[in-house]
Motif scaffolding. Sequence first.
Motif, mmCIF file in Angstrom:
data_model
loop_
_atom_site.group_PDB
_atom_site.id
_atom_site.type_symbol
_atom_site.label_atom_id
_atom_site.label_comp_id
_atom_site.label_asym_id
_atom_site.label_seq_id
_atom_site.Cartn_x
_atom_site.Cartn_y
_atom_site.Cartn_z
ATOM 1 N N ALA A 133 -10.542 -37.401 -13.880
ATOM 2 C CA ALA A 133 -9.710 -38.042 -12.861
ATOM 3 C C ALA A 133 -9.815 -37.307 -11.528
ATOM 4 N N LEU A 134 -9.840 -35.988 -11.587
ATOM 5 C CA LEU A 134 -9.976 -35.206 -10.354
ATOM 6 C C LEU A 134 -11.337 -35.448 -9.716
ATOM 7 N N ARG A 135 -12.377 -35.424 -10.536
ATOM 8 C CA ARG A 135 -13.723 -35.667 -10.018
ATOM 9 C C ARG A 135 -13.836 -37.040 -9.364
ATOM 10 N N GLY A 136 -13.127 -37.990 -9.934
ATOM 11 C CA GLY A 136 -13.217 -39.347 -9.425
ATOM 12 C C GLY A 136 -12.406 -39.604 -8.168
ATOM 13 N N ALA A 137 -11.623 -38.619 -7.735
ATOM 14 C CA ALA A 137 -10.742 -38.818 -6.588
ATOM 15 C C ALA A 137 -11.509 -38.920 -5.276
ATOM 16 N N GLY A 138 -12.677 -38.293 -5.210
ATOM 17 C CA GLY A 138 -13.462 -38.314 -3.977
ATOM 18 C C GLY A 138 -13.025 -37.240 -3.005
ATOM 19 N N THR A 139 -13.976 -36.621 -2.344
ATOM 20 C CA THR A 139 -13.676 -35.499 -1.446
ATOM 21 C C THR A 139 -13.343 -35.944 -0.027
ATOM 22 N N GLN A 140 -13.512 -37.229 0.299
ATOM 23 C CA GLN A 140 -13.287 -37.738 1.659
ATOM 24 C C GLN A 140 -14.049 -36.917 2.702
ATOM 25 N N GLY A 141 -15.263 -36.546 2.324
ATOM 26 C CA GLY A 141 -16.127 -35.828 3.248
ATOM 27 C C GLY A 141 -15.901 -34.332 3.309
ATOM 28 N N ARG A 142 -14.907 -33.825 2.598
ATOM 29 C CA ARG A 142 -14.650 -32.387 2.617
ATOM 30 C C ARG A 142 -15.661 -31.647 1.744
ATOM 31 N N ARG A 143 -15.866 -30.365 2.050
ATOM 32 C CA ARG A 143 -16.775 -29.532 1.279
ATOM 33 C C ARG A 143 -16.079 -28.245 0.893
ATOM 34 N N PHE A 144 -16.661 -27.544 -0.074
ATOM 35 C CA PHE A 144 -16.115 -26.271 -0.540
ATOM 36 C C PHE A 144 -15.861 -25.338 0.644
ATOM 37 N N SER A 145 -14.691 -24.699 0.646
ATOM 38 C CA SER A 145 -14.260 -23.889 1.784
ATOM 39 C C SER A 145 -14.991 -22.560 1.909
ATOM 40 N N GLY A 146 -15.623 -22.118 0.833
ATOM 41 C CA GLY A 146 -16.282 -20.816 0.840
ATOM 42 C C GLY A 146 -15.415 -19.697 0.276
ATOM 43 N N GLU A 147 -14.140 -19.994 -0.042
ATOM 44 C CA GLU A 147 -13.243 -18.992 -0.583
ATOM 45 C C GLU A 147 -13.200 -19.075 -2.105
ATOM 46 N N ASN A 148 -13.157 -17.900 -2.746
ATOM 47 C CA ASN A 148 -13.037 -17.799 -4.203
ATOM 48 C C ASN A 148 -14.233 -18.433 -4.906
ATOM 49 N N ARG A 149 -14.000 -18.950 -6.118
ATOM 50 C CA ARG A 149 -15.087 -19.528 -6.906
ATOM 51 C C ARG A 149 -15.307 -20.991 -6.532
ATOM 52 N N GLY A 150 -16.530 -21.461 -6.776
ATOM 53 C CA GLY A 150 -16.794 -22.869 -6.585
ATOM 54 C C GLY A 150 -17.941 -23.195 -5.667
ATOM 55 N N GLY A 151 -18.659 -22.160 -5.212
ATOM 56 C CA GLY A 151 -19.789 -22.386 -4.332
ATOM 57 C C GLY A 151 -21.092 -21.946 -4.975
ATOM 58 N N VAL A 152 -21.601 -20.802 -4.536
ATOM 59 C CA VAL A 152 -22.878 -20.277 -5.010
ATOM 60 C C VAL A 152 -22.619 -19.086 -5.932
ATOM 61 N N LEU A 153 -23.134 -19.144 -7.134
ATOM 62 C CA LEU A 153 -22.882 -18.074 -8.109
ATOM 63 C C LEU A 153 -23.344 -16.709 -7.596
ATOM 64 N N ALA A 154 -24.517 -16.659 -6.975
ATOM 65 C CA ALA A 154 -25.079 -15.383 -6.531
ATOM 66 C C ALA A 154 -24.228 -14.716 -5.457
ATOM 67 N N HIS A 155 -23.362 -15.469 -4.786
ATOM 68 C CA HIS A 155 -22.493 -14.870 -3.780
ATOM 69 C C HIS A 155 -21.447 -13.947 -4.398
#
Length: 296
Positions: A133-155
């Motif tokens: 359900a969360l995945r289906g909500a749509g990001t409305q053009g937003r992208r990962f903020s760069g804070e905490n987990r959820g971007g690039v693993l190697a970071h």
Amino acid sequence: MHDDQVHVTTDIVATLIKEQFPRWSGKAVRHLTSTGTVNAVFRIGDDLSARFPLRPTDAAEALAVLEREARASAELARVSRFPVPEPVALGEPGAGYPMPWSVQTWLPGTVALDADPSGSDAFAEDLAAFIAALRGAGTQGRRFSGENRGGVLAHHDDWVAKCFEESEGLLDVPRLRKLWSRFQKLPRTAADVMSHGDLIPGNVLVAGGRLSGVLDTGGFGPADPALDLVGAWHLLESGPRQVLRQALACDDLEWERGRAWAFEQAMGLVWYYAESNPAMSGMGRRTLDRILEPTK
């Protein structure tokens, strides 16, 4: 739990409520024992809860964070068929407490740390439905903020390296280093989706072996689609874990990235909370044990 932690008592909370929200001043104030590491939580009567950030920060910055979390929680509530706390009010510093604080609706249920649903296929199906359900909500053009987990693993290499250093004598570090050397190379191929961001046992409510609610929803936002898969290892044993995977139709790469995000989080829990929060440290150990299970 933290060297710089702010002390909050029921007397302080009762005074803040009396001064700022007198309509609730007749309600009982109860401190809730929790494995949570970010906020002290107090129940206000039967239908409200108040959350007080534990680590000191600039009051204006703290207010901006709480306002952002309230917006995120309200957005998540609109897309989840499972109950989640809804924002009610924001409090101001006072009575010896130096930061803003928040009030939310109270949810009944038992946290998954106490009502272990790890062997339940039905719970795994519920958790998959929540993530979908969360995945289906749509990001409305937003992208990962760069804070905490959820971007690039190697970071997260520097953080994981620190965890390895701190975990000597606690964990099989050489084995874990080899695993991370593979995890951190896993490529990101899919676009961001909306994500809860912290599906750990302390943030999930259970009733009758089913998912009855989800807490700590202020981090709802765009992230790697694999991020919410951390719940597969934090919350589930092998059989139900596969039920969740099949329900979400995860391919091998996405599944391994979810395993990697769970690894990154668990590595920090074991050593950091070894003395101050043994339940959280133990959760990290259990998650790592599941991650290290032979892949089927």
